[in-house]
Design a protein around this motif. Sequence first.
Motif, PDB file in Angstrom:
ATOM      1  N   GLU A 142     -17.305 -33.319 -51.280  1.00 25.80           N
ATOM      2  CA  GLU A 142     -16.552 -33.457 -50.032  1.00 25.80           C
ATOM      3  C   GLU A 142     -16.113 -32.104 -49.473  1.00 25.80           C
ATOM      4  O   GLU A 142     -16.138 -31.866 -48.270  1.00 25.80           O
ATOM      5  N   LYS A 143     -15.751 -31.197 -50.381  1.00 22.19           N
ATOM      6  CA  LYS A 143     -15.295 -29.881 -49.930  1.00 22.19           C
ATOM      7  C   LYS A 143     -16.436 -29.153 -49.196  1.00 22.19           C
ATOM      8  O   LYS A 143     -16.249 -28.536 -48.153  1.00 22.19           O
ATOM      9  N   ASP A 144     -17.639 -29.271 -49.766  1.00 20.86           N
ATOM     10  CA  ASP A 144     -18.800 -28.650 -49.108  1.00 20.86           C
ATOM     11  C   ASP A 144     -19.024 -29.261 -47.729  1.00 20.86           C
ATOM     12  O   ASP A 144     -19.230 -28.557 -46.742  1.00 20.86           O
ATOM     13  N   ILE A 145     -19.008 -30.606 -47.705  1.00 15.99           N
ATOM     14  CA  ILE A 145     -19.316 -31.304 -46.441  1.00 15.99           C
ATOM     15  C   ILE A 145     -18.285 -30.911 -45.384  1.00 15.99           C
ATOM     16  O   ILE A 145     -18.628 -30.600 -44.243  1.00 15.99           O
ATOM     17  N   ASN A 146     -17.014 -30.862 -45.787  1.00 12.78           N
ATOM     18  CA  ASN A 146     -15.957 -30.422 -44.860  1.00 12.78           C
ATOM     19  C   ASN A 146     -16.220 -29.008 -44.362  1.00 12.78           C
ATOM     20  O   ASN A 146     -16.083 -28.720 -43.173  1.00 12.78           O
ATOM     21  N   GLY A 147     -16.593 -28.145 -45.280  1.00 10.21           N
ATOM     22  CA  GLY A 147     -16.845 -26.744 -44.924  1.00 10.21           C
ATOM     23  C   GLY A 147     -18.013 -26.611 -43.952  1.00 10.21           C
ATOM     24  O   GLY A 147     -17.940 -25.880 -42.959  1.00 10.21           O
ATOM     25  N   PHE A 148     -19.095 -27.338 -44.250  1.00  8.84           N
ATOM     26  CA  PHE A 148     -20.266 -27.260 -43.362  1.00  8.84           C
ATOM     27  C   PHE A 148     -19.930 -27.827 -41.983  1.00  8.84           C
ATOM     28  O   PHE A 148     -20.309 -27.273 -40.958  1.00  8.84           O
ATOM     29  N   ALA A 149     -19.191 -28.950 -41.992  1.00  5.90           N
ATOM     30  CA  ALA A 149     -18.821 -29.559 -40.704  1.00  5.90           C
ATOM     31  C   ALA A 149     -17.950 -28.589 -39.903  1.00  5.90           C
ATOM     32  O   ALA A 149     -18.131 -28.428 -38.696  1.00  5.90           O
ATOM     33  N   ALA A 150     -17.018 -27.926 -40.599  1.00  3.63           N
ATOM     34  CA  ALA A 150     -16.126 -26.989 -39.909  1.00  3.63           C
ATOM     35  C   ALA A 150     -16.921 -25.855 -39.262  1.00  3.63           C
ATOM     36  O   ALA A 150     -16.572 -25.377 -38.177  1.00  3.63           O
ATOM     37  N   MET A 151     -17.997 -25.436 -39.922  1.00  4.17           N
ATOM     38  CA  MET A 151     -18.813 -24.356 -39.344  1.00  4.17           C
ATOM     39  C   MET A 151     -19.337 -24.745 -37.970  1.00  4.17           C
ATOM     40  O   MET A 151     -19.484 -23.921 -37.079  1.00  4.17           O
ATOM     41  N   THR A 152     -19.668 -26.053 -37.795  1.00  7.17           N
ATOM     42  CA  THR A 152     -20.262 -26.471 -36.512  1.00  7.17           C
ATOM     43  C   THR A 152     -19.219 -26.527 -35.394  1.00  7.17           C
ATOM     44  O   THR A 152     -19.567 -26.579 -34.230  1.00  7.17           O
ATOM     45  N   LEU A 153     -17.928 -26.563 -35.778  1.00  7.07           N
ATOM     46  CA  LEU A 153     -16.905 -26.686 -34.743  1.00  7.07           C
ATOM     47  C   LEU A 153     -16.813 -25.421 -33.903  1.00  7.07           C
ATOM     48  O   LEU A 153     -16.803 -25.474 -32.688  1.00  7.07           O
ATOM     49  N   ASP A 154     -16.799 -24.271 -34.574  1.00  4.80           N
ATOM     50  CA  ASP A 154     -16.605 -23.050 -33.778  1.00  4.80           C
ATOM     51  C   ASP A 154     -17.819 -22.134 -33.723  1.00  4.80           C
ATOM     52  O   ASP A 154     -17.773 -21.075 -33.114  1.00  4.80           O
ATOM     53  N   LYS A 155     -18.916 -22.541 -34.363  1.00  6.27           N
ATOM     54  CA  LYS A 155     -20.105 -21.673 -34.313  1.00  6.27           C
ATOM     55  C   LYS A 155     -21.296 -22.467 -33.787  1.00  6.27           C
ATOM     56  O   LYS A 155     -21.454 -23.643 -34.124  1.00  6.27           O
ATOM     57  N   PRO A 156     -22.173 -21.844 -32.996  1.00  5.49           N
ATOM     58  CA  PRO A 156     -23.360 -22.553 -32.509  1.00  5.49           C
ATOM     59  C   PRO A 156     -24.419 -22.631 -33.604  1.00  5.49           C
ATOM     60  O   PRO A 156     -25.485 -22.019 -33.529  1.00  5.49           O
ATOM     61  N   VAL A 157     -24.100 -23.370 -34.644  1.00  4.24           N
ATOM     62  CA  VAL A 157     -24.997 -23.444 -35.801  1.00  4.24           C
ATOM     63  C   VAL A 157     -25.314 -24.909 -36.083  1.00  4.24           C
ATOM     64  O   VAL A 157     -24.463 -25.784 -35.904  1.00  4.24           O
ATOM     65  N   HIS A 158     -26.545 -25.168 -36.471  1.00  9.63           N
ATOM     66  CA  HIS A 158     -26.959 -26.543 -36.767  1.00  9.63           C
ATOM     67  C   HIS A 158     -27.117 -26.690 -38.274  1.00  9.63           C
ATOM     68  O   HIS A 158     -27.947 -26.015 -38.888  1.00  9.63           O
ATOM     69  N   ILE A 159     -26.289 -27.546 -38.847  1.00  5.63           N
ATOM     70  CA  ILE A 159     -26.352 -27.808 -40.288  1.00  5.63           C
ATOM     71  C   ILE A 159     -27.298 -28.979 -40.489  1.00  5.63           C
ATOM     72  O   ILE A 159     -27.176 -30.000 -39.804  1.00  5.63           O
ATOM     73  N   VAL A 210     -26.082 -40.057 -47.995  1.00  5.26           N
ATOM     74  CA  VAL A 210     -25.949 -39.913 -46.543  1.00  5.26           C
ATOM     75  C   VAL A 210     -24.718 -40.675 -46.049  1.00  5.26           C
ATOM     76  O   VAL A 210     -23.938 -40.162 -45.241  1.00  5.26           O
ATOM     77  N   ASP A 211     -24.517 -41.888 -46.573  1.00 10.17           N
ATOM     78  CA  ASP A 211     -23.306 -42.640 -46.227  1.00 10.17           C
ATOM     79  C   ASP A 211     -22.069 -41.815 -46.573  1.00 10.17           C
ATOM     80  O   ASP A 211     -21.092 -41.778 -45.835  1.00 10.17           O
ATOM     81  N   ASN A 212     -22.150 -41.174 -47.714  1.00 12.74           N
ATOM     82  CA  ASN A 212     -21.044 -40.368 -48.189  1.00 12.74           C
ATOM     83  C   ASN A 212     -20.735 -39.223 -47.203  1.00 12.74           C
ATOM     84  O   ASN A 212     -19.578 -38.980 -46.867  1.00 12.74           O
ATOM     85  N   ILE A 213     -21.775 -38.579 -46.695  1.00 10.33           N
ATOM     86  CA  ILE A 213     -21.579 -37.486 -45.732  1.00 10.33           C
ATOM     87  C   ILE A 213     -20.948 -38.044 -44.458  1.00 10.33           C
ATOM     88  O   ILE A 213     -20.006 -37.480 -43.906  1.00 10.33           O
ATOM     89  N   PHE A 214     -21.461 -39.221 -44.018  1.00 12.76           N
ATOM     90  CA  PHE A 214     -20.884 -39.835 -42.822  1.00 12.76           C
ATOM     91  C   PHE A 214     -19.417 -40.194 -43.021  1.00 12.76           C
ATOM     92  O   PHE A 214     -18.602 -40.034 -42.116  1.00 12.76           O
ATOM     93  N   SER A 215     -19.070 -40.682 -44.217  1.00 13.52           N
ATOM     94  CA  SER A 215     -17.665 -41.081 -44.372  1.00 13.52           C
ATOM     95  C   SER A 215     -16.768 -39.843 -44.378  1.00 13.52           C
ATOM     96  O   SER A 215     -15.645 -39.896 -43.865  1.00 13.52           O
ATOM     97  N   VAL A 216     -17.255 -38.727 -44.880  1.00 13.30           N
ATOM     98  CA  VAL A 216     -16.448 -37.494 -44.790  1.00 13.30           C
ATOM     99  C   VAL A 216     -16.349 -37.075 -43.320  1.00 13.30           C
ATOM    100  O   VAL A 216     -15.274 -36.692 -42.835  1.00 13.30           O
ATOM    101  N   MET A 217     -17.464 -37.188 -42.582  1.00  6.17           N
ATOM    102  CA  MET A 217     -17.443 -36.799 -41.163  1.00  6.17           C
ATOM    103  C   MET A 217     -16.449 -37.655 -40.381  1.00  6.17           C
ATOM    104  O   MET A 217     -15.748 -37.158 -39.501  1.00  6.17           O
ATOM    105  N   LYS A 218     -16.404 -38.948 -40.735  1.00  6.97           N
ATOM    106  CA  LYS A 218     -15.480 -39.853 -40.012  1.00  6.97           C
ATOM    107  C   LYS A 218     -14.039 -39.397 -40.180  1.00  6.97           C
ATOM    108  O   LYS A 218     -13.230 -39.512 -39.272  1.00  6.97           O
TER     109      LYS A 218
END
Length: 359
Positions: free
Chosen positions: A167-184, A231-239
């Motif tokens: 979850e920590k990784d998924i949060n970190g990767f998601a956070a990168m997309t918030l302020d950077k024009p990067v596609h994870i 994948v479900d797991n990544i989506f639930s962290v994204m939610k």
Amino acid sequence: MLIDSFNRKIDYLRLSVTDRCNLRCTYCMPSGGIKLIDRKEILTFEEILKAAGILSEMGIRKIRITGGEPLAREGIIDLIKQIKKIEKITDISITTNGILLNKYLDELYKIPVQGINISLDSLDRQKYKEITRGGEINQVLDAISNSINIGIKSVKVNVVITKLLDEKDINGFAAMTLDKPVHIRFIEMMQPAGGSDGSSEAIECSSISGINSLEFNNLRPVSPSQGFNPVDNIFSVMKKIGKYHAVNDKIGNGPALYYKFKKARGSIGFIINDKNLCSYCNRVRLTPYGTIRLCLFSDKEYDIKKKIRDNYCAADIKAEIAEFVKAKPQNREESCRYDNKDKAPINFKLKDFMNRIGG
Ligand code: SAM
């Protein structure tokens, strides 16, 4: 124009320039190492340019340089510059583990390459070291930031879904997309040739009903017995992070489905081994030892190196390639069935190591 038997237009070449790599990712290479290809068998720059030239005359327009680690091949920048000069090639990009990227970034930007895909499977220093068997994460994180800052048009981060992704990784990767024009891009791991060690066991993700829906709402675990769908797991962290929506614009040439958080500058994509996506496949591969492959899961090859070394004329080579491309399997399932003469259950295992085929 290169068209296969299923009316797919082939205009994209994955060009692997070397099987050598400066990392030893657990899902890519076995712990005991692999037998490297004899240097005499590796295509020279001149041969690569000849092969790329022939393929461009047949309809290839976009080339992605890969490996092994492409930046580990001496003279790689000169090669990319030469490929860029091939008249009909409109788009050149590179996939790299990022370790050597800072050294070459200025030159890649000036060429210019359209896109850089950087592999990074965890944001945790120790886990990254474990997955890559020794990689230093700071070099890669710097390379990602520098690629964005210098102005590379498309910067993507490839995250293979391993058991270590949390979850920590998924949060970190998601956070990168918030302020950077990067596609994870979260990538479902393919079963490596020759098996894997514990940390890199392929975890089946999900099957989706078709790319048109651009929604994963109907995700169903392929192996419910696992009781866990990554994948479900990544989506639930994204939610938990916030609202996101499917992105309908095409981002790049690959079979990824993308999502975006509200006001985010970047996006989050998924590359899943689903045979429905194969109907959009527009690619062939050139291996470092000079063969053309039609699908990651098929080991059928056309030996263009032999033809070039035997001085075949380009017209004959083109006629043979056009015929060969007609044998491009309809989907990954057919690729596996194709070679599976005794009709045993289909085994979605890669037939060769990724560093040899070109990822
Ligand atoms: N060395 C470069 C790199 O690390 O990006 C380029 C070559 S690497 C083989 C290309 C891509 O293939 C990487 O993103 C890597 O994560 C992916 N890859 C390798 N083995 C894989 C596997 N078993 N399943 C899914 N992706 C894999």
